[in-house]
Design a protein around this motif. Structure first.
Motif, short mmCIF file in Angstrom:
data_model
loop_
_atom_site.label_atom_id
_atom_site.label_comp_id
_atom_site.label_asym_id
_atom_site.label_seq_id
_atom_site.Cartn_x
_atom_site.Cartn_y
_atom_site.Cartn_z
N LEU A 1 23.44 6.91 -58.36
CA LEU A 1 24.88 6.61 -58.39
C LEU A 1 25.08 5.21 -57.85
N ARG A 2 25.89 4.42 -58.53
CA ARG A 2 26.22 3.07 -58.05
C ARG A 2 27.60 3.14 -57.38
N PRO A 3 27.64 3.02 -56.05
CA PRO A 3 28.87 3.30 -55.29
C PRO A 3 29.86 2.14 -55.25
N TYR A 4 30.27 1.72 -56.43
CA TYR A 4 31.26 0.64 -56.56
C TYR A 4 32.18 1.00 -57.71
N PRO A 5 33.50 1.04 -57.50
CA PRO A 5 34.42 1.62 -58.49
C PRO A 5 34.81 0.71 -59.65
N ARG A 6 33.80 0.23 -60.39
CA ARG A 6 34.08 -0.48 -61.65
C ARG A 6 32.96 -0.19 -62.64
N LYS A 7 32.73 1.09 -62.88
CA LYS A 7 31.55 1.47 -63.65
C LYS A 7 31.67 1.10 -65.13
N THR A 8 32.89 0.79 -65.61
CA THR A 8 33.02 0.37 -67.01
C THR A 8 32.69 -1.10 -67.20
N ASP A 9 32.48 -1.83 -66.09
CA ASP A 9 32.16 -3.25 -66.18
C ASP A 9 30.66 -3.41 -65.95
N SER A 10 29.94 -3.76 -66.99
CA SER A 10 28.47 -3.84 -66.91
C SER A 10 28.01 -4.89 -65.91
N LEU A 11 28.74 -6.02 -65.81
CA LEU A 11 28.34 -7.06 -64.88
C LEU A 11 28.49 -6.58 -63.43
N ALA A 12 29.58 -5.89 -63.14
CA ALA A 12 29.78 -5.35 -61.79
C ALA A 12 28.68 -4.37 -61.44
N MET A 13 28.28 -3.55 -62.40
CA MET A 13 27.24 -2.57 -62.15
C MET A 13 25.87 -3.23 -61.97
N GLN A 14 25.62 -4.33 -62.68
CA GLN A 14 24.37 -5.06 -62.49
C GLN A 14 24.25 -5.60 -61.07
N ARG A 15 25.40 -5.92 -60.48
CA ARG A 15 25.42 -6.48 -59.13
C ARG A 15 25.52 -5.41 -58.05
N THR A 16 25.46 -4.15 -58.44
CA THR A 16 25.56 -3.04 -57.50
C THR A 16 24.26 -2.25 -57.49
N SER A 17 23.61 -2.16 -56.35
CA SER A 17 22.35 -1.42 -56.26
C SER A 17 22.60 0.08 -56.39
N PRO A 18 21.74 0.78 -57.11
CA PRO A 18 21.90 2.24 -57.24
C PRO A 18 21.47 2.95 -55.96
N VAL A 19 22.11 4.05 -55.67
CA VAL A 19 21.71 4.93 -54.58
C VAL A 19 21.05 6.16 -55.21
N THR A 20 19.84 6.46 -54.78
CA THR A 20 19.13 7.63 -55.28
C THR A 20 19.48 8.84 -54.43
N ILE A 21 19.89 9.91 -55.08
CA ILE A 21 20.27 11.14 -54.39
C ILE A 21 19.26 12.23 -54.73
N LEU A 22 18.60 12.76 -53.71
CA LEU A 22 17.60 13.82 -53.86
C LEU A 22 18.14 15.10 -53.24
N ILE A 23 18.22 16.15 -54.02
CA ILE A 23 18.72 17.44 -53.54
C ILE A 23 17.55 18.40 -53.39
N ASN A 24 17.37 18.92 -52.19
CA ASN A 24 16.28 19.84 -51.89
C ASN A 24 14.94 19.34 -52.44
N PRO A 25 14.52 18.14 -52.04
CA PRO A 25 13.25 17.61 -52.55
C PRO A 25 12.08 18.50 -52.13
N GLN A 26 11.05 18.54 -52.99
CA GLN A 26 9.89 19.38 -52.70
C GLN A 26 9.01 18.78 -51.61
N SER A 27 8.99 17.47 -51.51
CA SER A 27 8.21 16.82 -50.46
C SER A 27 8.94 16.94 -49.12
N PRO A 28 8.21 16.87 -48.00
CA PRO A 28 8.86 16.98 -46.68
C PRO A 28 9.90 15.89 -46.47
N LEU A 29 10.98 16.24 -45.79
CA LEU A 29 12.03 15.28 -45.51
C LEU A 29 11.56 14.27 -44.47
N PRO A 30 11.98 13.01 -44.60
CA PRO A 30 11.62 12.03 -43.57
C PRO A 30 12.28 12.39 -42.24
#
Length: 462
Positions: free
Chosen positions: A124-153
């Motif tokens: 998910l890119r946490p910046y509210p202009r997802k219809t603007d490709s340039l804005a999204m290119q300048r926004t780093s994605p956040v990776t969301i892991l739900i109940n990962p199989q590997s041990p939690l950090p």
């Protein structure tokens, strides 16, 4: 009516009024925000490991204000929901969360859902202009892991309040986008949590956080840097009882009271702004010349005969303050200047966003360049009226634009601007937004300044 009966009726009315006030606070997040000093210190908030779930249950209740319908049922039953609006994506969870920082440009959010064993992963890119490709290119994605199989950090820091994760990438750095894309959405998303929230910023820029430090501090006592494009970030694992990833967006300089979190208008944001910057009503004497602040542009949509316009405004009776880009960069100081003026004037552009610092009843005067009629109304004219300002606009004629000398008179840029706008912003922007300057017809503009003068508030206390 007997004295005892009157007392009974008055007592009934008092109880009814008190009940209505409490009920209104229960449904209005901004009402609770305004009265947060009455209760914030009484909450005994501890981490889940501390065994106190009262705080967690309360935060779960507040987080449900950000959703309705099926999304609220999902958050209640499954402790997590994902909302995709036109301009923003938001993930909300009332389950424990771990957030890694500093390990890469893309932070990772680990969510543990007790009633779901199936692992899942998305970004998910946490910046509210997802219809603007340039804005999204300048926004780093956040990776969301739900109940990962590997041990939690393992947690390096345990927090007792939820996290709100957002980006200052995109178009942040432009004042319009700072207010419109970040600070208003942040107020909508985090304001109803009453400062019991940690702001987690991706694409962090130290100068940006310093510029808006007082506003950010008005929402949270702590900022956590998740990733930065210009400085090193300590590697850590921050643990929270709940989290929101992304920001709620209502539109151009807008807070819609009918939309979630509910009951919040743009005027509530202005109250928050004024309180955070400690802007006070200014004393204005009856004989004092009203102050007109003129936004001075330097790169595009420049007012070529700016000196003549300043002289004209002074002849009409204004005290003119010229606002250069350097002067506007100091938000706290410039906010005080705008707060003290009667009229804010400028050619269409980001500088007009400073209208958020105007006192109610003040005047916004917008010069509308050729071909920018729709944008001028949508970005500033409409919002100004919602903010309780008096709005005046001056549409230039084509002869006042430098485009008149650059294109043949029968070219669509001159004869049919809307046909150019319909081709998309990538086509219209180089022409109307970046490609023209303005020379005002002083005879025509004199009437506009006189209109603004007539609208200036006359009361001694503003």
């Amino acid at each position: 009516m007997a004295k005892g009966s009157r007392r009974l009726v008055l007592g009934f009315l008092f109880v009814s009024l008190l009940y209505a006030t409490v009920l209104r606070c229960n449904i209005s997040p901004v009402c609770l925000w305004k009265y947060r000093p009455l209760w914030s210190n009484s909450l005994n908030l501890r981490s889940k490991n501390g065994g106190n779930t009262k705080g967690i249950e309360y935060f779960s209740f507040l987080l449900r204000r950000l959703v309705r319908g099926q999304a609220r049922r999902e958050l209640t039953q499954k402790h997590m929901t994902y909302i995709s609006d036109k301009e923003s994506d938001i993930c909300i969870t009332s389950s424990p969360v771990r957030i890694t920082t500093g390990s890469s440009s893309s932070p990772t959010v680990y969510i543990t859902k007790p009633n779901q064993s199936q692992p899942n992963q998305f970004t998910l890119r946490p910046y509210p202009r997802k219809t603007d490709s340039l804005a999204m290119q300048r926004t780093s994605p956040v990776t969301i892991l739900i109940n990962p199989q590997s041990p939690l950090p393992p947690c390096t820091t345990i927090h007792t309040s939820p996290a709100v994760i957002f980006s200052t990438g995109g178009f942040a750095g432009n004042f319009f986008h700072d207010i419109n894309d970040v600070l208003i959405p942040l107020f909508l998303t985090a304001g109803h949590l009453h400062s019991n929230v940690h702001l987690v910023i991706t694409d962090y820029e130290p100068w940006w956080a310093l510029k808006y430090h007082r506003l950010l501090s008005g929402l949270s006592p702590e900022i956590i840097i998740a990733s930065s494009t210009s400085s090193n970030v300590d590697t850590a694992v921050h643990c929270f009882p709940a989290a929101v990833v992304g920001l709620k967006y209502h539109g151009n300089l807008a807070c819609n009271s009918s939309d979630v979190p509910g009951g919040v208008s743009i005027r509530d944001f202005l109250v928050f702004l004024r309180d955070s910057l400690e802007l006070k009503p200014m004393q204005v004497h009856a004989m004092q010349a009203p102050v007109l602040v003129l936004i001075s542009r330097r790169k595009s949509r420049t007012l070529i005969n700016e000196d003549d316009v300043v002289e004209l405004a002074r002849k009409i009776g204004f005290q003119v303050e010229l606002a250069t880009p350097g002067r506007m960069s100091k938000v706290d100081e410039f906010a005080e200047l705008v707060n003290s003026c009667s009229v804010l004037m400028g050619v269409h552009g980001a500088g007009l966003t400073n209208m958020v610092f105007l006192q109610p009843g003040s005047v916004l005067l917008q010069v509308v360049p050729w071909g920018l009629d729709w944008a001028s109304k949508a970005y500033y004219g409409g919002p100004a009226e919602e903010m309780g300002l008096k709005y005046v606009e001056h549409h230039i004629v084509v002869e006042e634009s430098t485009l008149y000398e650059e294109y043949p008179k029968d070219h669509p840029v001159i004869s049919d601007p809307w046909s150019i706008n319909l081709k998309g912003y990538n086509v219209s922007k180089p022409v109307y937004t970046d490609g023209q300057n303005v020379t005002l017809d002083l005879m025509r503009f004199r009437e506009v300044l006189l209109q603004a003068m007539q609208l200036v508030p006359r009361q001694s206390l503003r």
